[in-house]
Motif scaffolding. Structure first.
Motif, mmCIF file in Angstrom:
data_model
loop_
_atom_site.group_PDB
_atom_site.id
_atom_site.type_symbol
_atom_site.label_atom_id
_atom_site.label_comp_id
_atom_site.label_asym_id
_atom_site.label_seq_id
_atom_site.Cartn_x
_atom_site.Cartn_y
_atom_site.Cartn_z
ATOM 1 N N ILE A 1 -6.313 24.947 24.362
ATOM 2 C CA ILE A 1 -5.196 25.697 24.938
ATOM 3 C C ILE A 1 -4.871 25.105 26.296
ATOM 4 O O ILE A 1 -5.767 24.821 27.098
ATOM 5 C CB ILE A 1 -5.513 27.204 25.059
ATOM 6 C CG1 ILE A 1 -4.294 27.961 25.605
ATOM 7 C CG2 ILE A 1 -6.747 27.457 25.903
ATOM 8 C CD1 ILE A 1 -4.427 29.473 25.535
ATOM 9 N N ILE B 1 1.500 27.888 29.046
ATOM 10 C CA ILE B 1 1.767 29.208 28.468
ATOM 11 C C ILE B 1 2.108 30.187 29.590
ATOM 12 O O ILE B 1 1.394 30.250 30.593
ATOM 13 C CB ILE B 1 0.540 29.711 27.687
ATOM 14 C CG1 ILE B 1 0.248 28.751 26.533
ATOM 15 C CG2 ILE B 1 0.758 31.120 27.154
ATOM 16 C CD1 ILE B 1 -0.992 29.083 25.760
ATOM 17 N N LEU C 1 1.748 35.903 28.573
ATOM 18 C CA LEU C 1 1.313 35.673 27.193
ATOM 19 C C LEU C 1 -0.093 35.080 27.112
ATOM 20 O O LEU C 1 -0.679 35.016 26.026
ATOM 21 C CB LEU C 1 2.283 34.723 26.476
ATOM 22 C CG LEU C 1 3.736 35.193 26.329
ATOM 23 C CD1 LEU C 1 4.553 34.140 25.608
ATOM 24 C CD2 LEU C 1 3.781 36.512 25.569
ATOM 25 N N SER D 1 -3.029 37.357 25.581
ATOM 26 C CA SER D 1 -2.991 37.546 24.128
ATOM 27 C C SER D 1 -3.302 36.243 23.398
ATOM 28 O O SER D 1 -3.885 36.261 22.308
ATOM 29 C CB SER D 1 -1.624 38.085 23.701
ATOM 30 O OG SER D 1 -0.589 37.180 24.016
ATOM 31 N N GLU D 2 -2.946 35.092 23.980
ATOM 32 C CA GLU D 2 -3.268 33.813 23.355
ATOM 33 C C GLU D 2 -4.767 33.556 23.371
ATOM 34 O O GLU D 2 -5.341 33.042 22.414
ATOM 35 C CB GLU D 2 -2.542 32.668 24.077
ATOM 36 C CG GLU D 2 -1.077 32.542 23.743
ATOM 37 C CD GLU D 2 -0.853 32.111 22.303
ATOM 38 O OE1 GLU D 2 -1.592 31.252 21.804
ATOM 39 O OE2 GLU D 2 0.071 32.659 21.670
ATOM 40 N N LYS E 1 -3.297 39.351 15.661
ATOM 41 C CA LYS E 1 -3.511 37.905 15.679
ATOM 42 C C LYS E 1 -4.795 37.598 16.436
ATOM 43 O O LYS E 1 -5.000 38.111 17.533
ATOM 44 C CB LYS E 1 -2.322 37.212 16.360
ATOM 45 C CG LYS E 1 -2.469 35.699 16.482
ATOM 46 C CD LYS E 1 -1.311 35.110 17.267
ATOM 47 C CE LYS E 1 -1.491 33.618 17.490
ATOM 48 N NZ LYS E 1 -0.410 33.053 18.331
ATOM 49 N N GLY F 1 -7.311 35.576 18.844
ATOM 50 C CA GLY F 1 -7.119 34.711 19.996
ATOM 51 C C GLY F 1 -7.894 33.414 19.857
ATOM 52 O O GLY F 1 -8.637 33.199 18.895
ATOM 53 N N LYS F 2 -7.710 32.517 20.837
ATOM 54 C CA LYS F 2 -8.377 31.223 20.794
ATOM 55 C C LYS F 2 -9.898 31.374 20.823
ATOM 56 O O LYS F 2 -10.616 30.580 20.205
ATOM 57 C CB LYS F 2 -7.919 30.357 21.974
ATOM 58 C CG LYS F 2 -6.418 30.146 22.084
ATOM 59 C CD LYS F 2 -5.835 29.450 20.883
ATOM 60 C CE LYS F 2 -4.356 29.095 21.119
ATOM 61 N NZ LYS F 2 -3.698 28.574 19.928
#
Length: 475
Positions: free
Chosen positions: A211, A216, A220, A223-224, A241, A243-244
């Protein structure tokens, strides 16, 4: 059919009813229940003994199974709502049901069967499928980004002793699970090194997830990194979703440009590393994760700590093993090796046999490469696309590289002061750019990387008339 065969099919049927997440119920031609699986009994809140052998209406008063048997039809995924008190949970009292009559080989109705899909279990299954699909799509994307090949230290180009020492340090780091901090200028190959460390480690069979913290938006980033649950915010993907951190579980998380991470997120990253857990946005509790963190930055983190822009405790958490990537100008013996590597890759892709001219090789060896390996790769691609024959010449290179090689250096011992020598050198560079751009000051300023107003000031200071001087040169 023999009794042995009937018994065998009965065992198979019972096992299917046990394994499924759905509910099943079977009635005879009079609507008497002959079989029901445990899942359906649990939903109804009744033991099997109170259902089997009794009319189905005794358990499900508004059942359509008698009508299905008498009128010989079927229906799929119809919505069935239970009467109050006929299911165990009043807030979970409807489901989807598929019903059908069963006929023998003489086309005589012998039974009716219904399959029900419980709402909550169906939603859970859908969420699991969506999560698995999202993870699969992510891995596919990462695979294509990596070119479908595994990067390792043996495949990294470079043979200068200083660079070989960095590779040895990377191999040592790969034998541990300690965090690694890769520092150095942009374009020096930090992500390639991170992938090589991962692929040489005991986590190589698990994913490496990357990432870019600078790419980004701040709102956001959380949440990523940590993921989110269904309905966490407006626009959230249905089903949530991961996350990383969750996607990298068991493997490696690569935090590129960690120096650009906002302070509020730095605190959350620190907690995730310390506690080995993350909390998805909108979630009700933490999720355990096991990741090895490799981070990279082009920025001076100690200076950012002094300025209050980076947490000192996070710095020490990330900087257990530090590898400082050398700029390309400090490993000049590797420049032509890298250039030939990039060129060979293009020749293989486009089935050509293009080579570098001797003058271009000399230019590459003496150029400062402020963009490092990334700039070299881009220069090779640009020249490859524009060269006319099978040789890349100086005219195929960017103007700034031609200028750096073609502009004469001021001559020492001419009796001029340093400031005069510098002005002469600057004048030659500006005139060369102006000639290349046909006297267009806007384009010349863009090539020189300065504002047009700054160029005008330099023209006035150095006594340059763009129209006149460029015209004289052309003649």
């Amino acid at each position: 059919m023999s009794e042995q065969s009937i018994a065998r099919y009965k065992h198979i049927f019972d096992e299917i009813l046990r394994m499924t997440d759905d509910g099943f119920i079977v009635v005879d031609t009079n609507g008497i229940v002959t079989d029901i699986n445990d899942q359906y009994c649990d939903f109804l809140g009744k033991p099997k003994e109170e259902i089997v052998g009794y009319p189905i209406q005794k358990t499900i008063s508004n059942s359509k199974m008698v009508d299905i048997v008498k009128r010989r039809y079927s229906e799929e995924l119809a919505l069935h709502k239970f009467q109050p008190g006929e299911s165990k949970e009043n807030d979970n009292n409807f489901l989807l049901v598929s019903r059908s009559c069963v006929c023998d080989d003489q086309d005589r109705v012998v039974a009716g069967v219904a399959q029900v899909k419980f709402r909550l279990q169906t939603l859970d299954s859908a969420k699991r499928l969506m999560s698995e699909y999202a993870e699969l799509e992510f891995y596919k994307e990462e695979y294509h980004k990596a070119g479908g090949c595994r990067t390792n230290f043996d495949s990294i180009v470079g043979s200068t002793e200083a660079f070989l020492e960095k590779k040895r340090l990377g191999l040592k780091a790969a034998r541990t699970d300690f965090p690694v901090l890769l520092t150095g200028e942009t374009g020096t190959g930090k992500e390639v090194f991170a992938r090589s460390i991962h692929n040489a480690s005991s986590r190589a069979d698990k994913p490496m997830v990357s990432i870019n913290c600078a790419a980004i938006p701040n709102e956001l980033l959380e949440s990523e990194l940590f993921g989110y649950v269904d309905g966490a915010f407006t626009g959230a993907r249905k089903g949530g979703k991961p996350g990383k951190f969750q996607l990298a579980n068991g493997g490696t998380l690569f935090l590129d440009e960690i120096g650009d991470m906002p302070l509020n997120m730095q605190a959350k990253i620190l907690r995730a590393l310390q506690e080995r857990e993350v909390e998805p946005v909108g979630g009700s509790g933490p999720v355990q994760v096991d990741v090895r963190v490799i981070s990279a930055t082009r920025r001076n983190l100690p200076a950012l700590i002094e300025a209050g822009e980076f947490r000192e405790d996070l710095y020490y958490r990330l900087n257990v093993i530090n590898i400082e990537m050398p700029p390309l100008r400090c490993r000049r013996a590797d420049i032509l090796e890298l250039a030939n590597f990039f060129l060979a890759r293009l020749n293989q892709e486009f089935q050509r046999a293009t080579v570098l001219s001797q003058e271009v090789k000399q230019c590459f060896a003496s150029y400062q490469w402020p963009g490092n390996i990334r700039e070299l790769d881009n220069v090779i691609k640009g020249a490859y696309a524009t060269c006319d024959g099978f040789t890349i010449d100086m005219r195929d290179l960017p103007g700034k590289m031609s200028l750096a090689r073609g502009t004469p250096m001021p001559v020492a011992g001419s009796g001029k002061q340093l400031s005069e020598l510098m002005n002469d050198y600057e004048r030659e560079i500006i005139l060369a750019v102006l000639r290349e751009k046909g006297g267009n000051c806007q384009r010349a300023a863009e090539e020189l990387g300065i504002h047009r107003s700054a160029l005008y000031k330099k023209l006035a200071k150095l006594g340059i008339d763009p129209a006149a001087d460029c015209r004289c040169r052309k003649r």
